[in-house]
Design an enzyme around this catalytic site. Sequence first.
Site, PDB file in Angstrom:
ATOM      1  N   SER A 129      34.219  64.993 -41.540  1.00  0.00           N
ATOM      2  CA  SER A 129      35.523  65.051 -40.875  1.00  0.00           C
ATOM      3  C   SER A 129      36.373  63.860 -41.316  1.00  0.00           C
ATOM      4  O   SER A 129      36.645  63.723 -42.506  1.00  0.00           O
ATOM      5  CB  SER A 129      35.335  65.126 -39.363  1.00  0.00           C
ATOM      6  N   GLU A 152      34.832  76.306 -39.057  1.00  0.00           N
ATOM      7  CA  GLU A 152      35.445  74.981 -38.902  1.00  0.00           C
ATOM      8  C   GLU A 152      36.517  74.956 -37.814  1.00  0.00           C
ATOM      9  O   GLU A 152      36.668  73.973 -37.096  1.00  0.00           O
ATOM     10  CB  GLU A 152      36.087  74.551 -40.220  1.00  0.00           C
ATOM     11  N   HIS A 163      32.757  73.013 -36.491  1.00  0.00           N
ATOM     12  CA  HIS A 163      33.036  71.762 -37.191  1.00  0.00           C
ATOM     13  C   HIS A 163      32.044  70.696 -36.724  1.00  0.00           C
ATOM     14  O   HIS A 163      31.964  70.395 -35.545  1.00  0.00           O
ATOM     15  CB  HIS A 163      34.469  71.349 -36.860  1.00  0.00           C
TER      16      HIS A 163
END
Length: 525
Positions: A199, A336, A439
């Site tokens: 991330s 995601e 995610h």
Amino acid sequence: MLAKNLMSILKDKVIMTTSGPVKGITVEGVNGYLGIPYAASPAGNLRWKPPVPPEPWKETRLMDKFSPICPQAEGMLTQELVEIDEDCLTLNIWTPAKSQADSLPVMMFLHGGGFARGSGSEPMYNKPHLAKRGVVLVTINYRLGVFGFLAHPALTAESPQHGSGNYGLMDQVMALQWIKQNIRRFGGNPDNVTIFGQSAGGGSVVALMASPLSKGLFHRAIAQSGGYLPSAIRHLNKAQDGLDSMESLGMGFVEKLGVSNKDNPLSELRARPWQEIVSTWERAVQNKQANTRVSGGWMLNHVIVDGYVLTQPPGKAFRTGAQHNVPFMTGTTADEGSIMPYLMNLFTLEKYFDYLERCFGQQWQKVLELYPAQDNDSAPKAASRLLGNSFVAGARAVARAMSAIQPRNYLYQFTTLPKVFVFQVPGVKDCEAEFGCYHAGELPYLFHFLPGSKVKDADRKLSEEMMGYWVRFARNGDPNGDGAPQWPAYNLPEEKHLILDNPVQVGQHLNQEACDVIDELAEVG
């Protein structure tokens, strides 16, 4: 925190670092050194300045506990029952080495959290399993949010580099410099360092790939769910591509904070409590600017072109072949975007429309045709699909750019349904059903953090396979070997990628149609 019954103190093994002697602990046969300062406390007069080395010490320090985490607002990633303090620029080392002569590959992990939250001391990141595979694992803290990325004309004026902002990236560079100087003493090879992050940590990897300050400090790179290459990011002191300058955001923040001397605010800014600074930044800048462009406020309100850490947008560096030429790996999870409406507050049709207009300008209605929504129930679902495809398109853009200069270039997608959930989402009882392959869902597998009754043998097998791929890549710049399913290099026109699932498979042309549209609309390719 680490369970006390699983660790013991390394009584006789003292290591002399460039700052002073340290000794650590051992957990399951892996030696750990927790909370080593790689820079001085960035508080007081050092707020919003480049990091400097810590004050040296003479007495041996027992490094058996994590340092405070860096100042941040509460959120789904903020650890409970941990201390928060500006004196947070530390790293943690996990090494299986028996001596300096082992010269093991080094892997430095950069945590996620939107550049605004998280820490390197999250329990999941500090398990011995990855290090047991024969690497020295380093996890770090770096300055976040307003403390890591504030820019202001007064800060620029006092800087020898004639810039401000990007302090969090400078911290990461300082940690890499510390590793270069010290890691051999922990059995690591300073000439074989892999940076990897997820991330915002993946975005940091991409930024470091484009930064002149990090040249030669790492030798492989892995960007997990952070490969987005926007054509527009903020610049230090000029508005560009419809974006206000970072200094203008900083001036607005100072005004909201109520600083009395707006022309020379630094003394007062550096005297204010960190809690007040963080709270005002969240209200005045972060939350207000959160839904601008596909990357949201996370990267947009933090990483900038400042002329020193970054002399051009990372996307431009990649597209012109100016990034560091090292073996590279990138990828995403299958879902995601599933958690993004929670992170970006996209729960109403009005907010979804506003988000599309901010992201795509006059083309927003065209995007709405591709990701339609008619009411408040369908809006977050449409946003999830759009954002999920944007992550994949970003990873593909980075992989394509790397394929032009580096044959050792690999793309993956993690598609198994995770059995461990790393976010704390109020009001959601069944995260597995709600968010799917979300995610950050690959992280429990990569770090072998798989507690709970839902975890099956197939999950543990996939975890072992993933650790093998990552460690071999760190060792050789190639994830293949040890009898694992073959992972083909990513190149044009084949565009093959690895599907991380049970079983591991090879795919081709990942989400091609959706990625082509995102490329055209957002100009990420």
